[in-house]
Design an enzyme around this catalytic site. Structure first.
Site, short mmCIF file in Angstrom:
data_model
loop_
_atom_site.label_atom_id
_atom_site.label_comp_id
_atom_site.label_asym_id
_atom_site.label_seq_id
_atom_site.Cartn_x
_atom_site.Cartn_y
_atom_site.Cartn_z
NE ARG A 83 -3.89 -1.98 2.48
CZ ARG A 83 -4.86 -2.01 3.38
NH1 ARG A 83 -4.88 -1.14 4.37
NH2 ARG A 83 -5.81 -2.93 3.31
CG HIS A 84 0.00 4.48 -2.50
ND1 HIS A 84 1.00 4.41 -3.45
CD2 HIS A 84 -1.17 4.28 -3.18
CE1 HIS A 84 0.47 4.19 -4.64
NE2 HIS A 84 -0.84 4.10 -4.50
CD GLU A 85 5.52 4.92 4.41
OE1 GLU A 85 4.68 4.87 5.34
OE2 GLU A 85 6.45 4.12 4.27
#
Length: 650
Positions: free
Chosen positions: A283-285
Site C-alpha cells: 500500500r502507499h506510504e
C-alpha cells in the site's frame, strides 16, 4: 485501535520476556508455453494459496471477547500500582507525532491482585507505548514493541523494591501467526512455474526434440507444401513474376525491453490497486518514505517519456509534419483525461454523477498532462534524421543533451516554479515551506496544513469536494483535510519524470545498436540521480531538505524513482534485447496493451473473477489469492489479445 474492556481478575505468568528493541516475435513453442503457464497460474493460485490460511491461523488461541482482524494483536495491561494508568501509543512510522490514548487502567485492588484492561493494538509497524500516572500525568515508562499479528500479549506495570521506580515488562502469552507465509508460498509457485517454463523451452529447442516434432507433423507439413506449390482447389496461383519485385521495407525494430518494462510497472500497479493482499508494504506510504506501491506509477510515467522520444522520431522520419503530430498529441491527451475522470468516479453505474463532488485529478489525468507537456517539448526540438549528425566534435558525447537545450531549459524553469510555489507560497495558518502531513504530525501544531502549498493550491483551484477525500496520510497521521496525490503542483514533477524518460529515449536513438554506450549512459544517469537524491534527503526518511514523498511527488521522489528506473531499464534491456535470455513474458503482453489493461482493471474491479465473496475477509492469504488471481487474469487477457493482434491505442 483503542478497543478496550475493563475486567477484574488476576494474571499469573511463569516467564517474563524482556522488551524487544527496534525478442523477437514469439516462436511456436513459446506460444504454447505461455498459454500453459497462464492456465496453470490461475489453477494453482486458486487451489494452493488458500491452504496457507489454515497453516497460518490454526493452533493459536485467541481472546474470546475481542475478535481480531488483520494486522491486530491482543494486549492485556495489568496494573499493580496504587494509581490509575493512562496507556497511549505512537507508531514508529509517525514522525514527531502526538501520542494517541489507548485507554485507562484502574489502580490495583491490593498487592497481588492487579487491575487489567484488554486492548487491541496494531501490528503493521513497531509502536511505542507510553504509560502515565493520574493525576499529574507523570510519565512512568515507555515500551517500544513490535507486536505480531494475532498474538496474545500482557503488559505488566508494577513497582520494584524501590517504590519510586516502575517496571514495565511485556509477556508473550500466545505466539503470533506468520502472516508472510502466503507471500512465500505464492513466490515459490510463480518461481517454480518460471523454472518449468524455462526448462520446457530449453527442451523444445534441442535438435532431437525438433526432429521428433518435425516428423510428427510431417504429413501436415507435406500437405502444406503441396498446396503452396500446386495451389489448393479454388485458389489462384501467384504469378512467378511477383518474385522479382523488391520486398516491402521492414518496419523499424521495436524494443521488447520497453514494453516489458511498461508491463512490469503495470502488473505491479494492478496488483497493488486490487489490494496487494492487504499487506502494508503493498500500500502507499502514509507520508514520507517508499513502499512497493509507490514505485510503479512513476516508472509508468518514465517509460511513457521514453516511448514519446522513439514514436515522434519515427513519425518525423516517415514524413509527418510537426503540426499534424501536435494535433494528435492534444487529441490523445484529451481522451486520456476524459477516460480518467470517468473511471475514478465509479458511481456512474449507479446513476447520474453529481458535479458537486466529482473528483477531477487522477492517474490518467496526470498521464494526460505529462504526455501533453513532454510531447510538445519534444516536438519543439526533435530531429527526424540523427544519422547525419557529426560525432567527431569534442562535445559529441553530450549530443543527446546539447541538441535539445531549449526543452531542458523549459523543464528547468518548471522545476524552479515548483520550488518557489512549494517553499515561498504563503499558506494561511501554516509555516512557510511546510511539507508535512498535518494531523497529529509535528506535535499537532499544523493539523489542517496537510501537504502545505500543494494541498492549498488544489483546494483553492479545484475546491475541497473535487479532490481525493481519503488520502493515505489518514492511516497513521489521522489527518482530516482532503488531499489529492495527483494534484496540480505535483504534476510539474511528473513532467520532470516523463522528461527523464524522454532522455532515455534520446540515448537509444543517438546510440542505436551500440549496446555498451546505451547501458553505460543509463547507469551514469542512474548514478547521478541517486547522488542528487542522497543530497536532498540526507539519506534519511524524514530529516532531509526534501524528503521522498509520493503524496507530494517531491523532487527527491522523482530523482529516486528515476534512478531506480534507469537501473531497472539497464537490466531489462540487457536480458531482453541484448542477450535475448528472456523474451519479456509474461510482462511483455500487458505492456503492449497498457491502456486497455489499466482501464479494464478499474472498471471491472468488482466483478468475478476479479473479486468474489471470501470465506474469511480477515485473512491475508485469501486477499492475496484473490488479488493474484485478478492480476493473473489481466495478464492472460492481454496475452490472448496479443495473439489475436488486438491492441487498444489512443
Amino acid at each position: 485501535m483503542a478497543k478496550g474492556k475493563i475486567k477484574k481478575k488476576s494474571k499469573n505468568t511463569s516467564s517474563v520476556v524482556g522488551v524487544k528493541t527496534r525478442q523477437k516475435e514469439m516462436t511456436q513453442p513459446e506460444k504454447y508455453d505461455m498459454f500453459f503457464l497462464a492456465a496453470v497460474v490461475l489453477v494453482v493460485a486458486v487451489c494452493v494459496v488458500p491452504l496457507t490460511a489454515e497453516m497460518s491461523t490454526s493452533d493459536f488461541p485467541h481472546h474470546k471477547h475481542i475478535p481480531l482482524k488483520m494486522d491486530e494483536a491482543f494486549l492485556t495491561v495489568n496494573n499493580e500500582l496504587e494509581t490509575d494508568v493512562v496507556v497511549s501509543w505512537m507508531s514508529e512510522r509517525c514522525y514527531q507525532c502526538l501520542y494517541q490514548q489507548l485507554g485507562v487502567v484502574p489502580a490495583g485492588h491490593r498487592p497481588g491482585q492487579p487491575s487489567s484492561v484488554d486492548f487491541v493494538v496494531g501490528t503493521q509497524h513497531e509502536i511505542t507505548l507510553q504509560l502515565n500516572s493520574t493525576p499529574g500525568n507523570l510519565e512512568l515508562c515507555t515500551v517500544p514493541f513490535h507486536f505480531g499479528e494475532h498474538g496474545n500479549y500482557s503488559l505488566w506495570v508494577k513497582n520494584l523494591n524501590d517504590s519510586s521506580k516502575v517496571n514495565c515488562s511485556v509477556v508473550t502469552q500466545a505466539d503470533p501467526v506468520n502472516s508472510y507465509i502466503p507471500i512465500l508460498v505464492a513466490f515459490l509457485i510463480f518461481a517454480g512455474l518460471a523454472v518449468v517454463s524455462a526448462i520446457g523451452k530449453t527442451i523444445l529447442g534441442l535438435d532431437v526434440v525438433k526432429g521428433i516434432l518435425f516428423r510428427m507433423g510431417g504429413s501436415m507439413e507435406t500437405e502444406r507444401l503441396i498446396n503452396s506449390e500446386l495451389g489448393s482447389p479454388g485458389r489462384a496461383v501467384t504469378p512467378v513474376t511477383d518474385n522479382i519485385l523488391p520486398p516491402p521495407p521492414s518496419p523499424s525494430k521495436r524494443l521488447r525491453s520497453l514494453d516489458t518494462f511498461r508491463g512490469i510497472s503495470l502488473v505491479i500497479m494492478v496488483f497493488v490497486n486490487y489490494g496487494g493482499g492487504r499487506y502494508w508494504f503493498f500500500r502507499h506510504e502514509s507520508w514520507n518514505g517508499l513502499t512497493v506501491a509507490d514505485l510503479v506509477f512513476p516508472w509508468f510515467v518514465f517509460i511513457m517519456g521514453t516511448s514519446i522520444a522513439l514514436s515522434i522520431n519515427s513519425l518525423l522520419r516517415a514524413g509527418s509534419t510537426r503540426s499534424s503530430l501536435l494535433g494528435k498529441v492534444v487529441w490523445r491527451s484529451l481522451q486520456l483525461f476524459i477516460i480518467g475522470v470517468f473511471i475514478i468516479n465509479p458511481n456512474y453505474c449507479q446513476g447520474p454523477l453529481s458535479w458537486d463532488n466529482l473528483r477531477i485529478p487522477g492517474v490518467l489525468q496526470r498521464l494526460a498532462f505529462s504526455y501533453l507537456a513532454v510531447a510538445c517539448l519534444d516536438l519543439l526540438v526533435a530531429r527526424g534524421h540523427l544519422d547525419i549528425l557529426t560525432t567527431d566534435a569534442w562535445w559529441s558525447p553530450g549530443l543527446d543533451i546539447l541538441l535539445y537545450w531549449p526543452a531542458w531549459l523549459c523543464v528547468l524553469l518548471l522545476e524552479i516554479l515548483w520550488l518557489c510555489l512549494t517553499f515561498l507560497l504563503p499558506v494561511p495558518d501554516c509555516p512557510l515551506g511546510y511539507l508535512g502531513p498535518g494531523g497529529i504530525g509535528d506535535t499537532g501544531l499544523y493539523a489542517n496544513c496537510t501537504g502545505g502549498a500543494a494541498g492549498f493550491i488544489d483546494r483553492w483551484l479545484l475546491g475541497e469536494k473535487h479532490i481525493y477525500q481519503t488520502p493515505s496520510s489518514r492511516v497513521i497521521y489521522a489527518t482530516r483535510m482532503p488531499y489529492d496525490p495527483e494534484g496540480v503542483l505535483g504534476s510539474i514533477n511528473s513532467i520532470l519524470m516523463a522528461f527523464l524518460g524522454l532522455q532515455a529515449g534520446k540515448i537509444i536513438l543517438h546510440y542505436r545498436d551500440l549496446h555498451t554506450s546505451i547501458m553505460s549512459r543509463f547507469l551514469i544517469w542512474g548514478l547521478s540521480l541517486g547522488v542528487i537524491s542522497a543530497l536532498l534527503t540526507k539519506c534519511s526518511r524524514d530529516q532531509g531538505f526534501i524528503p521522498v514523498n509520493k503524496n507530494l511527488w517531491s523532487l527527491s521522489y522523482v530523482t529516486t524513482l528515476a534512478c531506480f528506473a534507469y537501473v531497472l531499464l539497464v537490466l531489462v534491456y540487457y536480458t531482453v534485447d541484448v542477450k535475448k535470455w528472456w523474451s519479456g513474458a509474461p510482462f511483455y503482453y500487458p505492456g503492449m496493451n497498457s491502456i486497455l489493461v489499466y482501464v479494464g482493471h478499474e472498471v471491472f474491479e468488482e466483478y468475478f473473477p476479479f473479486r468474489w465473496r471470501m470465506a474469511n475477509s480477515q485473512s491475508h492469504a485469501e486477499h492475496l489469492t484473490q488479488n493474484l488471481v485478478a492480476t493473473s487474469c489481466w495478464v492472460f487477457i492481454s496475452y490472448v489479445l496479443y495473439r489475436k493482434k488486438i491492441f487498444w491505442k489512443i
